[in-house]
Design a protein around this motif. Structure first.
Motif, PDB file in Angstrom:
ATOM      1  N   UNK A 268       0.831  -1.211   0.000  1.00  0.00           N
ATOM      2  CA  UNK A 268       0.000   0.000   0.000  1.00  0.00           C
ATOM      3  C   UNK A 268       0.862   1.256   0.000  1.00  0.00           C
ATOM      4  N   UNK A 269       1.874   1.275   0.852  1.00  0.00           N
ATOM      5  CA  UNK A 269       2.750   2.448   0.922  1.00  0.00           C
ATOM      6  C   UNK A 269       3.431   2.686  -0.420  1.00  0.00           C
ATOM      7  N   UNK A 270       3.895   1.617  -1.056  1.00  0.00           N
ATOM      8  CA  UNK A 270       4.548   1.765  -2.353  1.00  0.00           C
ATOM      9  C   UNK A 270       3.613   2.313  -3.414  1.00  0.00           C
ATOM     10  N   UNK A 271       2.364   1.837  -3.423  1.00  0.00           N
ATOM     11  CA  UNK A 271       1.405   2.328  -4.413  1.00  0.00           C
ATOM     12  C   UNK A 271       1.082   3.803  -4.209  1.00  0.00           C
ATOM     13  N   UNK A 272       0.975   4.233  -2.965  1.00  0.00           N
ATOM     14  CA  UNK A 272       0.703   5.646  -2.693  1.00  0.00           C
ATOM     15  C   UNK A 272       1.861   6.527  -3.169  1.00  0.00           C
TER      16      UNK A 272
END
Length: 376
Positions: A268-272
């Protein structure tokens, strides 16, 4: 074995990523529209997707080596076909054959590494994944040379030689037996297991959106930089290479982090970060701003690959690890393969900015799905 498998993956990715920087030259030589160029890349990605489940499942039932060696032979043939293409139908066929070979290789190689590195699976997969970035960097370097002194076809002939040599190395170093027998794939049972719970179904949707986005961006980023941002061919190629240079570092780190913290949160952090980066890339009006966007995008999207693979392997039963990984990747890569066609059609009808903005929305939705799942 990790070394030879990663080197082969790097060579394969060199072939995959050398075309986007040369896309304007290929289009001019073969008289292709943006839509036709997008379809060529979609055919490659689609064949890459559909061949992953059968190869993964067969590698579970037979052996990993039984699939890896033929895949490298198919890749040699695909490289020669692309390099020899003189019209639109031939480049479609060459792209399709190369995609099949890449799909045949992708899952058995991952499964082999996963078999060898159980407790440090995320890091080992990150090292294997970094081979893609070595290949991407080599592809950008080759493209820069080609733009100066050769034609867009030139890289595919030495690539065929390299892949043939790596096939020989694999045969020499391999200790697994080779097996050929009739077998049942069990595709329906595998798919039922993959979508057995709402959480699994939502995760598949998130990864479908991610791969739709990444296939579209990577296929057209050099052309976007040249035609929209005004970059020279060399500067666009060097900027493209930056993605892969960073990936060599980011992937092993992300895989190691996902061994220590919840994998969905890492994804999730990477996608954001990736979504923010696309926004920066779209609005940046200076070289520095564009490069900041590219750096952030590399960090965001490179994080996903070892994490996604490890998530799927964690959930798979030991006897069907390759099959489950292959089936899942067939689903989200199959739909995701439409990304280049989406960019080509949208850029033809509107412009690149509209196309890339649509891809940024896909990434935001994917991040929202994983974030929501993490709170359940």
């Amino acid at each position: 074995m990790l070394l030879v498998v990663a080197l082969a993956w790097a060579a394969i990715q060199t072939g995959r990523f050398v075309l986007p920087p040369l896309l304007p030259e290929m289009r001019a030589d073969l008289s292709l529209t943006l839509t036709q160029a997008g379809i060529v890349l979609t055919v490659f990605n689609a064949m890459y997707a559909v061949s992953q489940y059968p190869s993964g499942r067969l590698s579970d039932i037979l052996t990993r080596a039984t699939l890896i060696v033929p895949s490298l032979i198919v890749l040699v043939l695909g490289s020669l076909l692309i390099g020899s293409s003189t019209n639109y139908p031939l480049i479609l066929i060459g792209a399709g054959v190369f995609g099949v070979g890449m799909g045949m290789y992708a899952i058995p190689s991952r499964a082999l590494v996963s078999d060898l590195f159980v407790e440090h699976r995320g890091r080992a997969l990150g090292i294997l994944g970094a081979g893609a970035d070595v290949g991407g960097g080599l592809a950008a370097g080759l493209a820069a040379v080609v733009l100066a002194i050769a034609t867009w076809r030139t890289p595919f002939f030495p690539l065929a030689v390299a892949l043939g040599g790596l096939a020989v190395l694999f045969v020499v170093w391999n200790t697994e037996p080779y097996a050929v027998e009739r077998t049942r794939l069990g595709a329906l049972e595998t798919m039922r297991r993959l979508i057995a719970t709402p959480g699994q179904r939502w995760a598949l949707l998130a990864f479908i959106l991610f791969y739709f986005m990444i296939n579209g961006v990577l296929s057209f980023l050099p052309a976007y930089l040249r035609e929209v941002k005004g970059f020279s061919p060399l500067l666009a190629t060097v900027s493209y290479a930056l993605l892969f240079a960073l990936g060599i570092v980011v992937k092993p780190i992300a895989g190691g982090v996902s061994d220590r913290f919840p994998r969905r949160q890492v994804a999730t952090a990477g996608m954001l970060v990736g979504a923010i980066a696309l926004g920066v890339l779209l609005i940046a009006g200076s070289l520095v701003g564009v490069l900041i966007g590219i750096v952030l995008f590399a960090v965001g999207y490179k994080t996903q690959f070892p994490v996604v693979d490890a998530l799927l392997m964690d959930a798979a039963p030991d006897g069907n690890m390759g099959g489950d990984l292959g089936a899942a990747r067939t689903v989200f890569l199959g739909v995701g393969s439409l990304g280049p066609a989406f960019v080509g059609v949208t850029a033809d009808r509107y412009n690149y900015t509209v196309a890339f903005a649509g891809l940024a929305v896909c990434l935001i939705v994917a991040a929202a799905i994983l974030f929501w799942q993490g709170r359940q």
